[in-house]
Design a protein around this motif. Structure first.
Motif, PDB file in Angstrom:
ATOM      1  N   UNK A 107      56.296  39.721  14.428  1.00 19.69           N
ATOM      2  CA  UNK A 107      57.449  38.828  14.324  1.00 19.69           C
ATOM      3  C   UNK A 107      58.707  39.540  13.822  1.00 19.69           C
ATOM      4  N   UNK A 108      58.641  40.353  12.753  1.00 22.90           N
ATOM      5  CA  UNK A 108      59.843  41.098  12.355  1.00 22.90           C
ATOM      6  C   UNK A 108      60.330  42.057  13.435  1.00 22.90           C
ATOM      7  N   UNK A 109      59.396  42.685  14.163  1.00 21.59           N
ATOM      8  CA  UNK A 109      59.809  43.569  15.264  1.00 21.59           C
ATOM      9  C   UNK A 109      60.492  42.753  16.362  1.00 21.59           C
ATOM     10  N   UNK A 110      60.018  41.532  16.591  1.00 16.14           N
ATOM     11  CA  UNK A 110      60.671  40.657  17.574  1.00 16.14           C
ATOM     12  C   UNK A 110      62.124  40.411  17.203  1.00 16.14           C
ATOM     13  N   UNK A 111      62.378  40.212  15.920  1.00 24.51           N
ATOM     14  CA  UNK A 111      63.759  40.025  15.450  1.00 24.51           C
ATOM     15  C   UNK A 111      64.594  41.271  15.773  1.00 24.51           C
ATOM     16  N   UNK A 112      64.047  42.453  15.466  1.00 32.09           N
ATOM     17  CA  UNK A 112      64.779  43.683  15.721  1.00 32.09           C
ATOM     18  C   UNK A 112      65.030  43.925  17.200  1.00 32.09           C
ATOM     19  N   UNK A 113      64.043  43.610  18.033  1.00 37.25           N
ATOM     20  CA  UNK A 113      64.202  43.801  19.479  1.00 37.25           C
ATOM     21  C   UNK A 113      65.265  42.863  20.035  1.00 37.25           C
ATOM     22  N   UNK A 114      65.246  41.607  19.596  1.00 42.87           N
ATOM     23  CA  UNK A 114      66.279  40.669  20.047  1.00 42.87           C
ATOM     24  C   UNK A 114      67.665  41.098  19.571  1.00 42.87           C
ATOM     25  N   UNK A 115      67.733  41.623  18.355  1.00 45.46           N
ATOM     26  CA  UNK A 115      69.008  42.135  17.851  1.00 45.46           C
ATOM     27  C   UNK A 115      69.494  43.292  18.722  1.00 45.46           C
ATOM     28  N   UNK A 129      77.425  44.502  24.149  1.00 47.30           N
ATOM     29  CA  UNK A 129      78.792  44.969  23.882  1.00 47.30           C
ATOM     30  C   UNK A 129      78.875  46.441  23.504  1.00 47.30           C
ATOM     31  N   UNK A 130      77.758  47.056  23.171  1.00 55.96           N
ATOM     32  CA  UNK A 130      77.758  48.458  22.764  1.00 55.96           C
ATOM     33  C   UNK A 130      76.436  49.095  23.167  1.00 55.96           C
ATOM     34  N   UNK A 131      76.207  50.304  22.678  1.00 55.90           N
ATOM     35  CA  UNK A 131      74.950  51.007  22.992  1.00 55.90           C
ATOM     36  C   UNK A 131      74.198  51.273  21.684  1.00 55.90           C
ATOM     37  N   UNK A 132      73.391  50.307  21.247  1.00 50.84           N
ATOM     38  CA  UNK A 132      72.691  50.457  19.958  1.00 50.84           C
ATOM     39  C   UNK A 132      71.564  51.472  20.050  1.00 50.84           C
ATOM     40  N   UNK A 133      71.120  51.934  18.892  1.00 46.68           N
ATOM     41  CA  UNK A 133      69.997  52.858  18.829  1.00 46.68           C
ATOM     42  C   UNK A 133      68.677  52.115  18.735  1.00 46.68           C
ATOM     43  N   UNK A 134      67.603  52.808  19.021  1.00 49.20           N
ATOM     44  CA  UNK A 134      66.272  52.191  18.969  1.00 49.20           C
ATOM     45  C   UNK A 134      65.912  51.782  17.545  1.00 49.20           C
ATOM     46  N   UNK A 135      66.550  52.386  16.544  1.00 44.87           N
ATOM     47  CA  UNK A 135      66.253  52.048  15.151  1.00 44.87           C
ATOM     48  C   UNK A 135      66.504  50.569  14.847  1.00 44.87           C
ATOM     49  N   UNK A 136      67.245  49.873  15.699  1.00 38.54           N
ATOM     50  CA  UNK A 136      67.535  48.453  15.469  1.00 38.54           C
ATOM     51  C   UNK A 136      66.264  47.601  15.468  1.00 38.54           C
ATOM     52  N   UNK A 137      65.210  48.101  16.109  1.00 45.11           N
ATOM     53  CA  UNK A 137      63.977  47.298  16.150  1.00 45.11           C
ATOM     54  C   UNK A 137      63.352  47.151  14.765  1.00 45.11           C
ATOM     55  N   UNK A 138      63.731  48.009  13.841  1.00 40.50           N
ATOM     56  CA  UNK A 138      63.207  47.931  12.465  1.00 40.50           C
ATOM     57  C   UNK A 138      64.160  47.186  11.537  1.00 40.50           C
TER      58      UNK A 138
END
Length: 279
Positions: free
Chosen positions: A127-135, A142-151
């Protein structure tokens, strides 16, 4: 107002800009969420019993069959058949009971596995990873986020995200007990909660549920039709044994859902600002 074409066109443009990261992030969600469904086959054992015809010699006395001997022989045959039938009934009952107890043991084992392993993993990790993936996919609009956003949720309001999504899953499950349809409706009603937590991880549970409910009011059916519009892609994904899903369908769907969230959020803000503009 929003249209499926509008959301899908934006999703295609944006996930192609950050293609490989989108593929990896969507693949992670599929792996954690059990994207591949397993099928179980049941086997029924059939026991064939051969009927044997027993031949014996009858006594003859002056070329006549002795009736008493025939009667005794037939009594023995019928007694043997009755005993054999009783044995088959007992064996069948024992076999049925054994299968029943095996099924009960399997159900108990699976239940324990879910309670001790799968459920905690779902609550505290998936569930927390789901939050990060949706983020990640919202930011990718609008931008190019990094994979670290999943955490992201692990460092920002972790326990609040865990608690809120736990109650989301619990409510959907309880509503699903009422002939499934209410559970589906509630799942769409709470659909925006992970996206809301991805932007405001410290929002209270009540506020997250209320906000998602407001955003999905009048949009649940349209969101359902949006999901159905991907049915053709899912069929093609199955024909390619999931390869198309990894490299196109999964990130495409996730990016489209993120575009839906962004659109509904902008519409909500427009509605809340309308009274102020009129004054």
């Amino acid at each position: 107002m929003w249209t499926r074409r509008e959301l899908k066109e934006k999703a295609k443009q944006r996930f192609k800009v950050n293609y490989w990261k989108c593929v990896l992030v969507a693949l992670l969600m599929v792996v954690l969420g059990g994207g591949a469904a397993g099928a179980s086959n049941g086997y029924t054992g059939i026991r064939n019993l051969d009927n044997h015809v027993v031949y014996d010699k009858f006594k003859f006395d002056d070329d006549f069959i002795v009736d008493d001997d025939i009667d005794l022989y037939l009594d023995d045959v019928f007694d043997d058949r009755e005993d054999s039938s009783q044995e088959r009934v007992i064996e069948g009952a024992a076999y049925t009971m054994a299968i029943f107890f095996i099924i009960i043991i399997i159900i108990i084992a699976v239940t324990l596995l879910v309670l001790l392993v799968v459920l905690p993993l779902e609550i505290f990790i998936v569930n927390p990873v789901e939050v990060g993936i949706n983020r990640f996919f919202v930011q990718n609009l609008n931008e190019r986020p990094g994979i670290r956003e999943i955490c992201y949720a692990f460092d920002h309001g972790y326990m609040n995200c865990v608690r809120t999504l736990f109650f989301r899953d619990l409510y959907v499950f309880l509503w699903s007990l009422l002939f499934l349809i209410p559970g589906i409706i509630k799942a769409y009603e709470y659909r925006m909660i992970p996206y809301i937590l991805g932007e405001t991880p410290n929002i209270t549970k009540e506020e997250a549920f209320t906000l998602s409910r407001i955003m999905m009011t009048g949009n649940k059916w349209k969101a359902f039709v949006l999901d159905l519009s991907f049915l053709g892609w899912y069929i093609l994904n199955g024909l390619t044994f999931g390869i198309l899903g990894i490299f196109y369908v999964n990130p495409y769907v996730k990016q489209t859902n993120a575009a839906l969230y962004q659109k509904l959020k902008s519409l909500r803000f427009a509605q809340t600002e309308q009274p102020e503009n009129r004054m």
